[in-house]
Design a protein around this motif. Sequence first.
Motif, PDB file in Angstrom:
ATOM      1  N   ILE A  47      67.199  -1.814  29.882  1.00 58.37           N
ATOM      2  CA  ILE A  47      66.999  -0.934  28.660  1.00 58.37           C
ATOM      3  C   ILE A  47      67.609  -1.266  27.219  1.00 58.37           C
ATOM      4  N   ARG A  48      68.404  -2.096  27.276  1.00 58.93           N
ATOM      5  CA  ARG A  48      69.289  -2.262  26.091  1.00 58.93           C
ATOM      6  C   ARG A  48      68.288  -2.981  24.913  1.00 58.93           C
ATOM      7  N   ASN A  49      67.655  -3.943  25.542  1.00 55.30           N
ATOM      8  CA  ASN A  49      66.778  -4.751  24.452  1.00 55.30           C
ATOM      9  C   ASN A  49      65.425  -4.436  24.607  1.00 55.30           C
ATOM     10  N   PHE A  50      65.058  -3.408  25.210  1.00 56.62           N
ATOM     11  CA  PHE A  50      63.500  -3.202  25.235  1.00 56.62           C
ATOM     12  C   PHE A  50      62.990  -2.191  24.227  1.00 56.62           C
ATOM     13  N   LYS A  51      61.876  -2.525  23.762  1.00 58.74           N
ATOM     14  CA  LYS A  51      61.325  -1.614  22.742  1.00 58.74           C
ATOM     15  C   LYS A  51      60.004  -0.988  23.185  1.00 58.74           C
ATOM     16  N   PRO A  52      59.906   0.239  23.391  1.00 54.83           N
ATOM     17  CA  PRO A  52      58.625   0.794  24.080  1.00 54.83           C
ATOM     18  C   PRO A  52      57.486   0.714  22.905  1.00 54.83           C
ATOM     19  N   GLN A  53      56.384   0.542  23.539  1.00 51.21           N
ATOM     20  CA  GLN A  53      55.083   0.453  22.680  1.00 51.21           C
ATOM     21  C   GLN A  53      54.344   1.378  23.094  1.00 51.21           C
ATOM     22  N   PHE A  54      54.169   1.994  24.119  1.00 53.15           N
ATOM     23  CA  PHE A  54      53.066   2.933  24.499  1.00 53.15           C
ATOM     24  C   PHE A  54      53.455   4.263  25.038  1.00 53.15           C
ATOM     25  N   ALA A  55      54.941   4.437  25.412  1.00 56.57           N
ATOM     26  CA  ALA A  55      55.563   5.833  25.880  1.00 56.57           C
ATOM     27  C   ALA A  55      55.472   6.830  24.694  1.00 56.57           C
ATOM     28  N   LYS A  56      55.298   8.118  25.052  1.00 55.04           N
ATOM     29  CA  LYS A  56      55.201   9.012  24.201  1.00 55.04           C
ATOM     30  C   LYS A  56      55.967  10.146  24.746  1.00 55.04           C
ATOM     31  N   ASN A  57      56.828  10.615  23.765  1.00 57.65           N
ATOM     32  CA  ASN A  57      57.506  12.009  24.230  1.00 57.65           C
ATOM     33  C   ASN A  57      56.582  13.101  24.123  1.00 57.65           C
ATOM     34  N   VAL A  58      56.935  14.078  25.184  1.00 57.74           N
ATOM     35  CA  VAL A  58      56.193  15.241  25.219  1.00 57.74           C
ATOM     36  C   VAL A  58      57.055  16.496  25.580  1.00 57.74           C
ATOM     37  N   PHE A  59      56.799  17.390  24.930  1.00 58.69           N
ATOM     38  CA  PHE A  59      57.758  18.854  24.966  1.00 58.69           C
ATOM     39  C   PHE A  59      57.577  19.201  26.494  1.00 58.69           C
ATOM     40  N   PHE A  60      58.847  19.317  27.146  1.00 59.83           N
ATOM     41  CA  PHE A  60      58.829  19.899  28.364  1.00 59.83           C
ATOM     42  C   PHE A  60      59.787  21.268  28.615  1.00 59.83           C
ATOM     43  N   ALA A  61      60.825  21.230  28.130  1.00 58.10           N
ATOM     44  CA  ALA A  61      61.693  22.283  28.140  1.00 58.10           C
ATOM     45  C   ALA A  61      62.669  22.176  26.960  1.00 58.10           C
ATOM     46  N   GLU A  62      63.326  23.454  26.375  1.00 55.18           N
ATOM     47  CA  GLU A  62      64.321  23.464  25.787  1.00 55.18           C
ATOM     48  C   GLU A  62      65.466  22.861  26.317  1.00 55.18           C
ATOM     49  N   GLY A  63      66.093  21.963  25.476  1.00 55.94           N
ATOM     50  CA  GLY A  63      67.447  21.364  25.965  1.00 55.94           C
ATOM     51  C   GLY A  63      67.190  20.031  26.834  1.00 55.94           C
ATOM     52  N   TYR A  64      65.746  19.543  26.769  1.00 60.41           N
ATOM     53  CA  TYR A  64      65.453  18.336  27.363  1.00 60.41           C
ATOM     54  C   TYR A  64      64.643  17.443  26.520  1.00 60.41           C
ATOM     55  N   SER A  65      64.808  16.161  26.904  1.00 62.59           N
ATOM     56  CA  SER A  65      63.654  15.053  26.270  1.00 62.59           C
ATOM     57  C   SER A  65      63.039  14.400  27.421  1.00 62.59           C
ATOM     58  N   PHE A  66      61.675  14.344  27.303  1.00 60.73           N
ATOM     59  CA  PHE A  66      60.860  13.660  28.121  1.00 60.73           C
ATOM     60  C   PHE A  66      59.807  13.068  27.661  1.00 60.73           C
ATOM     61  N   ALA A  67      59.446  11.896  28.578  1.00 65.62           N
ATOM     62  CA  ALA A  67      58.451  10.860  27.818  1.00 65.62           C
ATOM     63  C   ALA A  67      57.694  10.462  29.127  1.00 65.62           C
ATOM     64  N   VAL A  68      56.664  10.039  28.745  1.00 67.05           N
ATOM     65  CA  VAL A  68      55.534   9.500  29.529  1.00 67.05           C
ATOM     66  C   VAL A  68      54.812   8.335  28.919  1.00 67.05           C
ATOM     67  N   CYS A  69      54.704   7.464  30.006  1.00 64.72           N
ATOM     68  CA  CYS A  69      53.907   6.250  29.857  1.00 64.72           C
ATOM     69  C   CYS A  69      52.894   6.159  30.890  1.00 64.72           C
ATOM     70  N   GLY A  70      51.684   6.485  30.273  1.00 66.56           N
ATOM     71  CA  GLY A  70      50.604   6.111  31.190  1.00 66.56           C
ATOM     72  C   GLY A  70      49.694   7.242  30.998  1.00 66.56           C
ATOM     73  N   ASP A  71      48.431   7.607  31.804  1.00 61.01           N
ATOM     74  CA  ASP A  71      47.440   8.565  31.701  1.00 61.01           C
ATOM     75  C   ASP A  71      47.731   9.582  32.944  1.00 61.01           C
ATOM     76  N   CYS A  72      48.439  10.516  32.447  1.00 63.28           N
ATOM     77  CA  CYS A  72      48.573  11.686  33.476  1.00 63.28           C
ATOM     78  C   CYS A  72      48.045  13.108  33.344  1.00 63.28           C
ATOM     79  N   GLY A  73      47.771  13.367  32.241  1.00 62.96           N
ATOM     80  CA  GLY A  73      47.076  14.713  31.770  1.00 62.96           C
ATOM     81  C   GLY A  73      48.123  15.758  31.918  1.00 62.96           C
ATOM     82  N   GLN A  74      47.883  17.096  32.434  1.00 62.62           N
ATOM     83  CA  GLN A  74      48.408  18.051  32.001  1.00 62.62           C
ATOM     84  C   GLN A  74      49.950  18.401  32.971  1.00 62.62           C
ATOM     85  N   ILE A  75      50.732  19.129  32.445  1.00 64.23           N
ATOM     86  CA  ILE A  75      51.996  19.388  33.274  1.00 64.23           C
ATOM     87  C   ILE A  75      51.817  20.725  33.695  1.00 64.23           C
TER      88      ILE A  75
END
Lengths: 157, 80
Positions: free
Chosen positions: A116-144
Amino acid sequence: MIYFVNGNPPSDEFILAAYKIYCEDLNLPYSPQKILRDGKPRFEDGVKFNLTHSGEYTVVAFSESEVGIDLEKKEKRNLERLKAYLDFDGDDDLFYDEWTRREAELKKEGKGIESIRNFKPQFAKNVFFAEGYSFAVCGDCGQIKEILWKRKKYLKK
Amino acid sequence: MEKKEILEKIRDLVCEQLSIERDAVKPDTEIYKGLGADSLDLVEMLMNVESEWDIVVEDGEVGDLKVIGDVVDLVYRKIN
């Protein structure tokens, strides 16, 4: 599709129960699956999944192609030390978003946080999940979608 | 320092960090599933371990750490 539960059920049980719901939701033929663990965990039948857990939530994503997700609860931590670990210069919320994007994309590739230290993400995106959390998705997933965890209901044959 | 002492100290560190009972931290306790830790918890845990024993955990060593006993073994190797 992404499914989450408010709780920390046994992970394999949750994955298999959520998979049944995934097949119902997408009108796919369902058959009980075995989780293969030689390499990145996966099912025998080709559907891909990825699991993450943090705080009160456990989340699994399913997709026809490779997928990675990461959830992190924004709780009391030594963030200055962690930011230095990532060589990150930004505010706390942005740090969590950066961490989850990196980890989601690494997990999609079947890699772990050792990279993780030297990795630069290109495709992952942050998506809102819940207050007080950070959530990211990489790939084609659809709804939560939330699952109410009732063990007997979802494992009943 | 013997592994038993290392385990006790790791127990102290982990219990304080994650606010869990000492009984929950055993050599075969899985770090993610057993302790309910997420990846940031693991990295913080390793930073605490590095500070405690003045050692460096290399990036390549992190992926091998699945249970608490692996962390104990890692510390033991590095300090002896």
